[in-house]
Design a protein around this motif. Structure first.
Motif, short mmCIF file in Angstrom:
data_model
loop_
_atom_site.label_atom_id
_atom_site.label_comp_id
_atom_site.label_asym_id
_atom_site.label_seq_id
_atom_site.Cartn_x
_atom_site.Cartn_y
_atom_site.Cartn_z
N THR A 247 0.82 -1.21 0.00
CA THR A 247 0.00 0.00 0.00
C THR A 247 0.85 1.27 0.00
O THR A 247 0.37 2.35 -0.32
CB THR A 247 -0.95 0.02 1.21
N HIS A 248 2.13 1.13 0.35
CA HIS A 248 3.05 2.26 0.37
C HIS A 248 3.93 2.29 -0.89
O HIS A 248 4.83 3.11 -0.99
CB HIS A 248 3.94 2.19 1.61
N GLN A 249 3.65 1.39 -1.83
CA GLN A 249 4.51 1.24 -3.01
C GLN A 249 3.77 1.40 -4.33
O GLN A 249 4.36 1.83 -5.33
CB GLN A 249 5.16 -0.16 -3.01
N MET A 250 2.49 1.05 -4.37
CA MET A 250 1.79 0.93 -5.64
C MET A 250 1.70 2.25 -6.39
O MET A 250 2.02 2.33 -7.59
CB MET A 250 0.39 0.35 -5.40
N SER A 251 1.24 3.30 -5.73
CA SER A 251 1.09 4.58 -6.42
C SER A 251 2.43 5.11 -6.90
O SER A 251 2.54 5.72 -7.97
CB SER A 251 0.43 5.61 -5.49
N GLN A 252 3.48 4.88 -6.10
CA GLN A 252 4.80 5.39 -6.44
C GLN A 252 5.44 4.66 -7.61
O GLN A 252 6.42 5.13 -8.18
CB GLN A 252 5.72 5.33 -5.21
N GLY A 253 4.91 3.51 -7.97
CA GLY A 253 5.40 2.85 -9.17
C GLY A 253 5.03 3.60 -10.43
O GLY A 253 5.79 3.63 -11.40
N PHE A 254 3.87 4.24 -10.41
CA PHE A 254 3.40 4.97 -11.59
C PHE A 254 3.81 6.44 -11.59
O PHE A 254 4.19 6.98 -12.62
CB PHE A 254 1.88 4.87 -11.68
N TYR A 255 3.71 7.09 -10.44
CA TYR A 255 3.91 8.53 -10.37
C TYR A 255 5.11 8.88 -9.50
O TYR A 255 5.38 8.22 -8.50
CB TYR A 255 2.65 9.21 -9.83
N ASP A 256 5.80 9.95 -9.87
CA ASP A 256 7.01 10.36 -9.18
C ASP A 256 6.67 11.35 -8.07
O ASP A 256 6.47 12.54 -8.32
CB ASP A 256 7.98 10.99 -10.18
N PHE A 257 6.62 10.85 -6.84
CA PHE A 257 6.32 11.69 -5.67
C PHE A 257 7.58 12.17 -4.96
O PHE A 257 7.48 12.77 -3.89
CB PHE A 257 5.44 10.91 -4.68
N ARG A 258 8.74 11.93 -5.52
CA ARG A 258 9.98 12.33 -4.86
C ARG A 258 10.05 13.86 -4.69
O ARG A 258 9.68 14.61 -5.58
CB ARG A 258 11.19 11.87 -5.67
N ASN A 259 10.51 14.27 -3.50
CA ASN A 259 10.73 15.69 -3.23
C ASN A 259 9.48 16.54 -3.47
O ASN A 259 9.55 17.64 -4.01
CB ASN A 259 11.89 16.22 -4.09
N ARG A 260 8.35 16.01 -3.04
CA ARG A 260 7.09 16.75 -3.17
C ARG A 260 6.30 16.64 -1.87
O ARG A 260 6.34 15.63 -1.19
CB ARG A 260 6.23 16.20 -4.31
N ARG A 261 5.57 17.69 -1.58
CA ARG A 261 4.59 17.68 -0.49
C ARG A 261 3.26 18.21 -1.01
O ARG A 261 3.22 19.06 -1.90
CB ARG A 261 5.06 18.55 0.68
N ASP A 262 2.17 17.68 -0.43
CA ASP A 262 0.86 18.20 -0.80
C ASP A 262 0.49 19.36 0.11
O ASP A 262 1.27 19.80 0.96
CB ASP A 262 -0.19 17.09 -0.79
N ARG A 263 -0.72 19.87 -0.05
CA ARG A 263 -1.15 21.03 0.74
C ARG A 263 -1.26 20.72 2.22
O ARG A 263 -1.24 21.63 3.06
CB ARG A 263 -2.48 21.56 0.20
N LEU A 264 -1.39 19.45 2.57
CA LEU A 264 -1.45 19.05 3.98
C LEU A 264 -0.06 18.87 4.58
O LEU A 264 0.06 18.63 5.78
CB LEU A 264 -2.26 17.76 4.13
N GLY A 265 0.95 18.95 3.75
CA GLY A 265 2.33 18.85 4.23
C GLY A 265 2.95 17.48 4.14
O GLY A 265 4.07 17.28 4.59
N TYR A 266 2.26 16.50 3.54
CA TYR A 266 2.76 15.12 3.52
C TYR A 266 3.71 14.88 2.34
O TYR A 266 3.48 15.34 1.21
CB TYR A 266 1.61 14.12 3.45
N ASP A 267 4.74 14.12 2.61
CA ASP A 267 5.70 13.64 1.61
C ASP A 267 5.51 12.13 1.52
O ASP A 267 5.88 11.38 2.44
CB ASP A 267 7.13 13.99 2.04
N TYR A 268 4.95 11.67 0.40
CA TYR A 268 4.57 10.26 0.29
C TYR A 268 5.77 9.36 -0.01
O TYR A 268 5.69 8.14 0.18
CB TYR A 268 3.45 10.11 -0.74
N PHE A 269 6.87 9.94 -0.45
CA PHE A 269 8.08 9.15 -0.61
C PHE A 269 8.72 8.89 0.75
O PHE A 269 9.24 7.80 0.99
CB PHE A 269 9.05 9.87 -1.55
N VAL A 270 8.65 9.89 1.63
CA VAL A 270 9.11 9.67 3.01
C VAL A 270 8.27 8.58 3.66
O VAL A 270 8.79 7.69 4.36
CB VAL A 270 9.04 10.97 3.82
N ASP A 271 6.97 8.62 3.43
CA ASP A 271 6.11 7.57 3.98
C ASP A 271 6.55 6.19 3.52
O ASP A 271 6.64 5.26 4.33
CB ASP A 271 4.66 7.79 3.57
N GLY A 272 6.84 6.05 2.22
CA GLY A 272 7.25 4.75 1.70
C GLY A 272 8.54 4.26 2.31
O GLY A 272 8.70 3.08 2.65
#
Length: 431
Positions: A247-272
């Protein structure tokens, strides 16, 4: 030489170089995964089996059952195979076009969404399964990734036709019954209508929302913030709460979330990365005393278990039954390259029966000396994309080259940041 011969010859050449280590082992895993998708797809429809035997000549379980998610990963695998020189372009492209024509003319669905499991020769619904939003999205994401890789006008046109059929609002609002909904329903059945379950709390769901925003201009921007993000910590490591590693890998296989945060402040690459480190720490601690677990043997995820199928995770010991999913440890190679390679080498060295004709079995239990005889398409597909991303960012480059994806990232406020090395970044910025 045609595509059906090229990969097995490459595999046999690599297999002779024992023991495989490092990049050679990752290459072998990628090639074996591509081989699964080529061999386990019906040459008459292009639909791909949900699972296949991991020993040559082994029994074909549920032989007529295709998964639309596996089919999506197969399309990606064809483009990757061509790019890496493992498949010849024309046979692979011919198979990919055929698959999308099947989607347009045979695959059973409603409002542009499709049933999770179908007969691999007819495209008809099997097992009274649901019209699945997440599995349809894996089909769409896989075919879109392949479109960026093939750059073939005919295939691109077929992709456009498939996506033009999708009624995104149907799944978002339960066909208008919940007109203010900002989260997608998990599915629909003709017998019962919409499921009583939504993609409303962190899991693999991210790619579904990005995909929808890429192809549906009317999608509300607030959909990204609408799903919950509970956090959980273990031994000083914090991740978004969802136990199975996939669940921490699937989205990141398709889309590049590196060095990004959303408006809530989350970094999904850090989460992975944190999810991976938490898995490894938990398996090193091994609170339930299962055989095999350790700093190089870890990976709790969705897979076959001795009693059927389960979704194992951390840090809750109740979600740990002693079954390991080796491909999930490898799929974290985008976050922890050294640790994931060490895990892959250790699985091959210590548990050689886990490694078969298509790579790692979907699950095995060292304590019970039990090995699933099968691999599952979505396990292999997710691992394949992440291995290729770790190599040179191939899948990320393809997907992020689409201006529609860039617009979706802007809509959801996924902005680039400059915060230094991955290991020094926090899961959430409170600023």
């Amino acid at each position: 030489m045609n595509a059906t011969l090229l990969i097995p010859l490459l595999l046999s050449g690599l297999a002779a170089q024992q023991p495989l280590r490092g990049q050679l082992l990752l290459d072998d895993l990628s090639k074996r995964a591509v081989n699964f998708f080529w061999e386990q797809s019906d040459p008459a429809t292009g639909l791909t089996r949900d699972r296949g035997p991991n020993t040559k000549g082994g029994p074909q379980n549920n032989a007529n059952i295709a998964s639309i998610a596996s089919t999506g990963y197969a399309l990606s695998a064809y483009a990757i195979g061509v790019q890496r020189g493992w498949l010849e372009r024309e046979p692979a492209l011919k198979r990919a076009r055929l698959t999308l024509r099947t989607v347009l003319t045979k695959l059973e669905g409603r409002n542009g969404w499709y049933y999770h499991f179908v007969d691999w020769k007819t495209g008809k619904r099997e097992w009274n399964c649901e019209l699945s939003s997440i599995d349809s999205a894996l089909l769409f994401a896989g075919m879109t990734l392949a479109e960026r890789g093939f750059k073939d006008p005919e295939y691109s046109n077929l992709c456009d036709q498939v996506l033009a059929r999708v009624d995104w609002n149907f799944m978002l609002t339960d066909d208008g019954a919940k007109k203010d909904s900002l989260t997608f329903n998990m599915g629909w059945k003709p017998e019962d209508g919409f499921l009583n379950a939504r993609w409303a709390s962190f899991c693999e769901l991210g790619f579904l929302y990005v995909l929808a925003a890429s192809h549906w201009k009317q999608m509300p921007a607030g959909c990204w913030e609408a799903w919950a993000r509970p956090e959980v910590s273990y031994k000083g490591i914090t991740m978004l709460a969802c136990g199975p590693l996939f669940t921490h890998q699937m989205s990141q296989g398709f889309y590049d979330f590196r060095n990004r945060r959303d408006r809530l402040g989350y970094d999904y690459f850090v989460d992975g990365r944190n999810a991976t480190l938490m898995q490894r720490q938990y398996c090193t601690d091994n609170p339930k005393g299962f055989k095999g677990y350790g700093p190089d043997i870890w990976g709790l995820s969705a897979c076959d278990i001795p009693t059927g199928y389960g979704a194992q995770g951390v840090p809750n010991p109740d979600e740990d039954n002693g079954t390991l999913a080796p491909a999930s440890a490898v799929a974290s190679v985008i976050y922890t390259p050294d640790l994931s390679v060490r895990a892959a080498e250790a699985f091959v060295r210590k548990f050689p029966k886990s490694y078969g004709q298509y790579g790692f079995t979907t699950g095995f239990d060292p304590t019970k000396n039990w090995y699933s005889p099968d691999v599952i398409g979505i396990d292999l597909g997710q691992m394949l994309l992440n291995i290729e991303n770790a190599r040179d960012g191939l899948c990320w480059k393809w997907m992020m080259s689409d201006s529609k994806v860039q617009h979706a990232f802007v809509k959801f406020g996924l902005k680039e940041t400059k915060e230094g090395p991955l290991e020094k970044r926090a899961l959430r910025s409170r600023k």
